[in-house]
Design an enzyme around this catalytic site. Structure first.
Site, short mmCIF file in Angstrom:
data_model
loop_
_atom_site.label_atom_id
_atom_site.label_comp_id
_atom_site.label_asym_id
_atom_site.label_seq_id
_atom_site.Cartn_x
_atom_site.Cartn_y
_atom_site.Cartn_z
N ASN A 10 0.87 -1.18 0.00
CA ASN A 10 0.00 0.00 0.00
C ASN A 10 0.90 1.23 0.00
OD1 ASN A 10 -1.81 2.04 0.53
ND2 ASN A 10 -2.38 1.30 2.57
N LYS A 12 0.10 4.27 -0.23
CA LYS A 12 -0.54 5.44 0.39
C LYS A 12 -0.32 6.69 -0.47
CE LYS A 12 -0.18 3.13 4.80
NZ LYS A 12 -0.07 3.22 6.25
N HIS A 96 -9.51 0.86 4.89
CA HIS A 96 -8.23 1.07 5.57
C HIS A 96 -8.43 2.01 6.76
CE1 HIS A 96 -4.18 2.45 6.40
NE2 HIS A 96 -3.78 1.32 5.85
N GLU A 98 -6.84 4.42 7.87
CA GLU A 98 -6.66 5.85 7.58
C GLU A 98 -7.90 6.44 6.91
OE1 GLU A 98 -2.88 5.47 5.62
OE2 GLU A 98 -2.00 4.88 7.53
N GLU A 168 -5.27 -5.18 10.60
CA GLU A 168 -4.28 -4.13 10.80
C GLU A 168 -4.57 -3.39 12.10
OE1 GLU A 168 -2.34 -2.93 6.87
OE2 GLU A 168 -4.10 -1.68 7.08
N GLY A 174 2.33 2.24 10.74
CA GLY A 174 3.24 3.37 10.58
C GLY A 174 3.96 3.77 11.87
N SER A 214 3.42 -2.07 10.23
CA SER A 214 4.87 -2.08 10.44
C SER A 214 5.53 -3.41 10.07
CB SER A 214 5.22 -1.67 11.87
OG SER A 214 4.77 -0.35 12.13
#
Ligand code: PGA
Length: 252
Positions: A10, A12, A96, A98, A168, A174, A214
């Site tokens: 991904n 991003k 996701h 985010e 996730e 991150g 991560s």
């Protein structure tokens, strides 16, 4: 039944068309023989044409990072699943964290996007995961079960069978703070048990469960060796061809 490993990158909001093409060139070279795993990358929308053209016949599939539930219309700034399919995407990431935390996607929005992905003929990668506060409160399993229940409600069996679920944990995305292989395996086993309780046996046997948060070349092997972890959704470490290649290699 053994599930074929599935590693997705991904990107991003990184890599405009020129930089994305350069990364795709490297990936095509380094992943020339990755026969043991399915591999996909999700560049930003504007970079899709360059990456799709570059990765043709490479065996590396391309994914959208998000989609709008509608087919077309007055939705400024949005991209539909049909557009992604027409561009040549095979997969799309749905829900996701985010998108949920920064762009207001609710469980209901995620459910609508999941249906839109199938309508467009795309294979969805559905993201679920709890925040740190939810984990600390002992709610991790319940939160993930709730996200699954809303997203999958009423989904026909043939579509459930085509699903990839990415667990996730929000606190691991991150942050450099990965879930331990044991923590990730525990949740993955919980997700598979959730599927087992609701669907015929072929569903938990077939649906692939990726871990994300991560993942790096150094921790991938430990995670991927867990019985219920079938792949990875990789953010930061997918922006460098070598580290992504090493993660793919750890899968096979
Ligand atoms: P990360 O991102 O690997 O940079 O933690 C994973 C993801 O958000 O999919």
């Amino acid at each position: 039944m053994s599930r074929r490993p599935f590693i997705a990158g991904n990107w991003k909001m990184n890599k405009g068309p020129r930089d994305a093409d350069a990364l795709a060139v490297e990936l095509k070279r380094l992943l020339a023989d990755h026969a043991a795993a399915d591999v996909a990358v999700a560049p930003p929308f504007v970079s899709l044409p360059a990456v799709i053209a570059r990765l043709q016949h490479s065996g590396v599939a391309v994914a959208g990072q998000d989609l709008h539930p509608e087919v077309s219309g007055a939705f400024t700034g949005a991209v539909s699943g049909e557009m992604l399919a027409q561009a040549g995407c095979r997969y799309v990431i749905v829900g996701h964290s985010e998108r949920r935390s920064l762009f207001g996607d609710t469980d209901a929005t995620v459910a609508a996007k999941l249906r839109a992905a199938y309508r467009a003929g795309l294979l969805p990668i559905l993201c679920v995961g709890e925040t740190l506060a939810q984990r600390d409160a002992g709610q991790a399993q319940d939160i993930v079960a709730g996200q699954l229940a809303t997203a999958l409600a009423g989904l026909p069996l043939d579509q459930v069978l085509q699903l990839t679920i990415a667990y996730e944990p929000v606190w691991a995305i991150g942050t450099g703070r990965t879930a331990s292989p044991a923590q990730a395996q525990e949740m993955h086993a919980g997700i598979r048990a959730w599927l087992s309780a609701r669907y015929p046996r072929e569903v938990p046997a077939t649906v692939r469960l990726q871990y994300g948060g991560s993942v790096t070349a150094s921790n991938a092997a430990g995670l991927l060796s867990q019985p219920d972890i079938d792949g990875a959704l990789v953010g930061g470490a997918s922006l460098t061809a070598e580290s992504f290649r090493d993660i793919v290699a750890a899968a096979g």
